[in-house]
Design an enzyme around this catalytic site. Structure first.
Site, PDB file in Angstrom:
ATOM      1  N   HIS A  14      12.628  -3.410   0.093  1.00 45.20           N
ATOM      2  CA  HIS A  14      12.254  -3.251  -1.308  1.00 45.20           C
ATOM      3  C   HIS A  14      13.131  -4.172  -2.154  1.00 45.20           C
ATOM      4  O   HIS A  14      14.351  -4.227  -1.944  1.00 45.20           O
ATOM      5  CB  HIS A  14      12.433  -1.791  -1.726  1.00 45.20           C
ATOM      6  CG  HIS A  14      12.018  -1.548  -3.144  1.00 45.20           C
ATOM      7  ND1 HIS A  14      10.698  -1.492  -3.519  1.00 45.20           N
ATOM      8  CD2 HIS A  14      12.750  -1.401  -4.275  1.00 45.20           C
ATOM      9  CE1 HIS A  14      10.637  -1.294  -4.828  1.00 45.20           C
ATOM     10  NE2 HIS A  14      11.865  -1.242  -5.310  1.00 45.20           N
ATOM     11  N   ARG A  35       0.854  -1.187   0.000  1.00 45.64           N
ATOM     12  CA  ARG A  35       0.000   0.000   0.000  1.00 45.64           C
ATOM     13  C   ARG A  35       0.887   1.233   0.000  1.00 45.64           C
ATOM     14  O   ARG A  35       1.902   1.278   0.709  1.00 45.64           O
ATOM     15  CB  ARG A  35      -0.860   0.056   1.280  1.00 45.64           C
ATOM     16  CG  ARG A  35      -1.843  -1.049   1.423  1.00 45.64           C
ATOM     17  CD  ARG A  35      -3.083  -0.855   0.601  1.00 45.64           C
ATOM     18  NE  ARG A  35      -3.723   0.422   0.820  1.00 45.64           N
ATOM     19  CZ  ARG A  35      -4.654   0.935  -0.001  1.00 45.64           C
ATOM     20  NH1 ARG A  35      -5.035   0.270  -1.073  1.00 45.64           N
ATOM     21  NH2 ARG A  35      -5.199   2.100   0.263  1.00 45.64           N
TER      22      ARG A  35
HETATM   23  C1  GAR Z   1       9.258  -9.171  -0.942  1.00 44.38           C
HETATM   24  O1  GAR Z   1      10.067  -9.553  -2.017  1.00 44.38           O
HETATM   25  C2  GAR Z   1       9.391  -7.689  -0.678  1.00 44.38           C
HETATM   26  O2  GAR Z   1      10.675  -7.193  -0.911  1.00 44.38           O
HETATM   27  C3  GAR Z   1       8.416  -7.137  -1.677  1.00 44.38           C
HETATM   28  O3  GAR Z   1       7.317  -8.008  -1.657  1.00 44.38           O
HETATM   29  C4  GAR Z   1       7.777  -9.311  -1.304  1.00 44.38           C
HETATM   30  C5  GAR Z   1       6.951  -9.782  -0.137  1.00 44.38           C
HETATM   31  O4  GAR Z   1       7.236 -11.119   0.167  1.00 44.38           O
HETATM   32  N1  GAR Z   1       8.024  -5.813  -1.322  1.00 44.38           N
HETATM   33  C6  GAR Z   1       7.677  -4.893  -2.205  1.00 44.38           C
HETATM   34  O5  GAR Z   1       7.640  -5.100  -3.408  1.00 44.38           O
HETATM   35  C7  GAR Z   1       7.318  -3.540  -1.625  1.00 44.38           C
HETATM   36  N2  GAR Z   1       7.089  -2.588  -2.641  1.00 44.38           N
HETATM   37  P1  GAR Z   1       6.847 -11.724   1.576  1.00 44.38           P
HETATM   38  O6  GAR Z   1       5.356 -11.401   1.798  1.00 44.38           O
HETATM   39  O7  GAR Z   1       7.052 -13.198   1.412  1.00 44.38           O
HETATM   40  O8  GAR Z   1       7.724 -11.108   2.617  1.00 44.38           O
END
Ligand code: GAR
Length: 198
Positions: A106, A88
């Site tokens: 990130h 979000r």
């Molecule tokens: C992770 O790779 C995180 O870096 C990314 O979403 C994934 C969540 O995985 N975050 C973003 O893209 C934020 N903009 P998870 O739910 O298994 O931790």
């Protein structure tokens, strides 16, 4: 004992890595999701961690949701709020409220590739290195002082999924360590930089 509140939107594998890490004098007090079906919520609840589901679709606008979210988070008196795959965009009111105690991870080497679809964009740009960044959150999306980064090679045969898997392993390594270092007061923010505390 310091309190950590973790915000997720889905799987929650970074949240799991933090819950399972040795955090010193700190504990994960709650896991909060903006999607009631976020898989990570059930995982946390099974381990006796307080969980809250706050469906962003039930709120009139972004600010109304963020205010409800702040109230839910503040119930747990957090020393640190950790975004772990929380998909979000946050209002300036939210980021100001948690100034210097809000971390995000990130999946790119910021300042390259803020936003979505980072692995596909890194491959298409011909990058030989990709990675992940833990940073303090400011009002500007995917900016803010960088706490930790890890790099991995981009291989000729990579597709976004294979690169994401390689980066995710590093996320699980650097995020718990960053949370521990911030909570232990080992780091301080100096302008845009995060440096070791004197
Ligand atoms: C992770 O790779 C995180 O870096 C990314 O979403 C994934 C969540 O995985 N975050 C973003 O893209 C934020 N903009 P998870 O739910 O298994 O931790």
């Amino acid at each position: 004992m310091k309190n950590i509140v973790i915000l997720i939107s889905g799987r929650g594998s970074n949240m799991q890595a933090i819950v399972e890490a040795e955090l010193g004098d700190a504990r994960v007090a709650a896991v909060i999701a903006n999607r009631p079906d976020a898989a990570g919520l059930a995982w946390a609840a099974e381990r006796g961690i307080a969980t809250v589901a706050l469906d962003h679709k039930a709120y009139a606008d972004r600010l109304a949701f963020d205010r409800a979210l702040m109230a839910a988070i503040d119930d747990f008196a957090p020393d640190l709020v950790v975004l772990a795959g929380f998909m979000r965009i946050l209002t300036a009111e939210f980021t100001a409220h948690y100034r210097d105690r809000l971390l995000n991870i990130h999946p790119s080497l910021l300042p390259s590739f803020p936003g979505l679809d980072t692995h596909r964009r890194a491959i298409e740009a011909g990058c030989k290195l990709a990675g992940c960044t833990v940073h303090f959150v400011t009002a500007e999306l995917d900016h803010g002082p960088i706490v930790a980064q890890a790099a991995v090679p981009v291989l000729d045969q990579d597709d976004p999924a294979s690169l994401a898997a390689r980066v995710l392993k590093e996320e699980h390594r650097i995020y718990p360590a960053a949370v521990r270092d911030v909570l232990a007061g080992r780091l301080r923010i100096d302008g845009l930089r995060v440096v070791a505390s004197a």
